[in-house]
Motif scaffolding. Structure first.
Motif, mmCIF file in Angstrom:
data_model
loop_
_atom_site.group_PDB
_atom_site.id
_atom_site.type_symbol
_atom_site.label_atom_id
_atom_site.label_comp_id
_atom_site.label_asym_id
_atom_site.label_seq_id
_atom_site.Cartn_x
_atom_site.Cartn_y
_atom_site.Cartn_z
ATOM 1 N N THR A 46 4.350 0.334 9.711
ATOM 2 C CA THR A 46 4.665 0.573 8.259
ATOM 3 C C THR A 46 5.886 -0.703 7.941
ATOM 4 O O THR A 46 6.270 -0.713 6.853
ATOM 5 N N ASN A 47 6.082 -1.354 8.977
ATOM 6 C CA ASN A 47 7.338 -2.333 8.980
ATOM 7 C C ASN A 47 6.719 -3.632 7.825
ATOM 8 O O ASN A 47 7.798 -4.100 7.110
ATOM 9 N N GLU A 48 5.574 -4.001 7.747
ATOM 10 C CA GLU A 48 4.989 -5.000 7.126
ATOM 11 C C GLU A 48 4.324 -4.843 5.810
ATOM 12 O O GLU A 48 3.479 -5.826 5.391
ATOM 13 N N ILE A 49 4.352 -3.816 5.375
ATOM 14 C CA ILE A 49 3.649 -3.221 4.157
ATOM 15 C C ILE A 49 4.358 -2.971 3.081
ATOM 16 O O ILE A 49 3.740 -2.472 1.924
ATOM 17 N N ALA A 50 5.788 -3.413 2.860
ATOM 18 C CA ALA A 50 6.615 -3.332 1.781
ATOM 19 C C ALA A 50 6.554 -2.287 1.178
ATOM 20 O O ALA A 50 6.438 -2.035 -0.185
ATOM 21 N N VAL A 51 6.678 -1.027 1.715
ATOM 22 C CA VAL A 51 6.696 0.338 1.268
ATOM 23 C C VAL A 51 7.961 0.465 0.246
ATOM 24 O O VAL A 51 7.828 1.324 -0.663
ATOM 25 N N ASP A 52 9.037 -0.261 0.475
ATOM 26 C CA ASP A 52 10.135 -0.056 -0.488
ATOM 27 C C ASP A 52 9.735 -0.553 -1.932
ATOM 28 O O ASP A 52 10.345 -0.039 -2.751
#
Length: 422
Positions: free
Chosen positions: A202-208
């Motif tokens: 989940t670090n590189e999918i820009a969930v924020d």
């Protein structure tokens, strides 16, 4: 195996792509990240960007094997993802971890004739029934796998390079430390395989940017009973979810149920209870329902009754490899007329066997239903019923607290101290 297993995986991927095309779905081979709750940006291998908008978005990015933060780990070591991509035999192998992946890899590598060691920090198979976990460890050790308990690696160095042309593995020096005594060891191996857990991708999918809430401890996606995140139109499936089972068949079924709810007008949800699980060690272990520890936590030690039986595996009879190697156990709730809430089986074909009995637990089968069980036509189920003793009065009752012990009680305690009460 190096050729056939990757080929099989490629064939599976191809089948999924064909089925997607047959269902008139678009396959986009690119990395995706959120721009907002309804918009994704994709970047392909040619660095071409594309914007995609959707009413619903499902996160299925899964997880990847974890490496420890110690010198030499990522430089010289591998995970289970790499084991069938090596240009040489693994040679003398150290499997670091107590997970089912560590034990499964150790088991099949030993079966190939390699020298194998498992380095275990604490307990085997965390989250599984610990009596069964120690039984698996005991059997795996008897198969010739060495165990180092209480040690953790602190540094890995390369002593000598390997040679792909000569199919020669490298030589690695592993420095490890015992967590209680502080003892420092240095040992030589050809391959070090880490199986210490998975990290959510989940670090590189820009969930924020979409406002999705993650568990800050593990980076996994938090969802409700319907796999919905805190964002109304975004869902999650599979290993990336917090607190859900990390099993591919479970993810597939959850995806089917989600699609039916979103587009089929149905309200069916994934049942994460009583999902059968299997550990493919030299002798397989299958379980469905509660472990002993979880049952005590949920129903109390005085609220459950445990029935068990040791048996000789048919495959072990002619070669005389050992008696009473197989084992089966039922965990029942006293107050519900001995409803079976946990079934554990240690023996051949455990995966298929426990799948069959999972339905019984889902339908609230009681011990009396098992007592009246007749051998089924399916050979594995029939074998299981016979091993159990078609009549369950052949089973022994285990006192959870250690009192009124059956004669096998002391044997079990000696083999698995601290796992059966007392």
């Amino acid at each position: 195996m190096v050729e056939k297993i990757p080929e099989h995986i490629k064939s599976l991927n191809w089948r999924y792509r064909v089925r997607l095309k047959d269902g008139k779905g678009d396959y986009i081979n690119a990395y995706a990240s959120f721009l907002d709750p309804h918009t994704l940006k994709t970047v392909d291998k040619r660095n071409k960007e594309r914007m995609i908008t959707a009413r619903h978005i499902v996160i299925t990015t899964g997880s990847c094997p974890r490496y420890p933060s110690i010198p030499g780990a990522k430089e010289y070591c591998i995970t289970s993802d790499d084991i069938f991509s090596l240009p040489h035999s693994p040679g003398k192998t150290l499997c670091v971890g107590a997970s089912y992946i560590a034990l499964e890899c150790a088991g099949f590598l030993k079966g190939l004739g390699l020298e194998v060691e498992v380095m275990v920090h604490y307990i085997l198979l965390r989250g599984f029934d610990q009596h069964m976990a120690e039984l698996i460890g005991k059997n795996t050790k008897e198969e010739g796998v060495k165990f180092s308990r209480g040690f953790v690696p602190i540094k890995i160095e390369k002593v000598e390079d390997g040679s792909a042309s000569e199919e020669k593995p490298p030589t690695l020096k592993v420095m490890s430390k015992h967590q209680e005594s502080g003892e420092i060891r240095e040992d030589i191996y050809n391959t070090v395989l880490f199986a210490i857990g998975q990290d959510a991708c989940t670090n590189e999918i820009a969930v924020d940017k979409a406002g999705i809430v993650l568990n800050p401890l593990n980076g996994k996606v938090i969802v409700d009973e319907a796999e919905r995140t805190n964002v109304e139109n975004i869902f999650g499936i599979g290993d990336v979810l917090d607190g859900k089972l990390e099993l591919t068949p479970v993810a597939i079924q959850a995806g089917i149920q989600l699609s039916r709810r979103l587009y089929g007008g149905q309200d069916s949800q994934m049942d994460y209870n009583n999902v059968p699980k299997t550990v493919y060690t030299p002798i397989e272990y299958g379980s469905v329902g509660f472990s002993k520890e979880a049952a005590i936590e949920r129903f109390g030690a005085d609220g459950i009754e445990i029935y068990h039986k040791h048996f000789t595996l048919l495959e072990y009879t002619l070669p005389k490899k050992g008696d009473n190697v197989g084992y089966a156990k039922l965990i029942c709730i006293k107050s519900l007329n001995e409803r079976v809430v946990g079934l554990h089986y240690f023996g051949p074909n455990a995966g298929e066997i426990t799948q069959g009995f999972a339905l019984g637990l889902k339908l609230n089968a009681r011990k009396a239903d098992f007592d009246n069980l007749e051998p089924a036509a399916e050979p594995e189920i029939k074998k299981f019923a016979q091993c159990y003793g078609v009549k369950f009065d052949m089973f022994s009752k285990v006192s959870v607290n250690g009192s009124d012990a059956h004669p096998l009680w002391n044997f079990l305690k000696s083999q698995c101290p601290g796992t059966l009460g007392g």
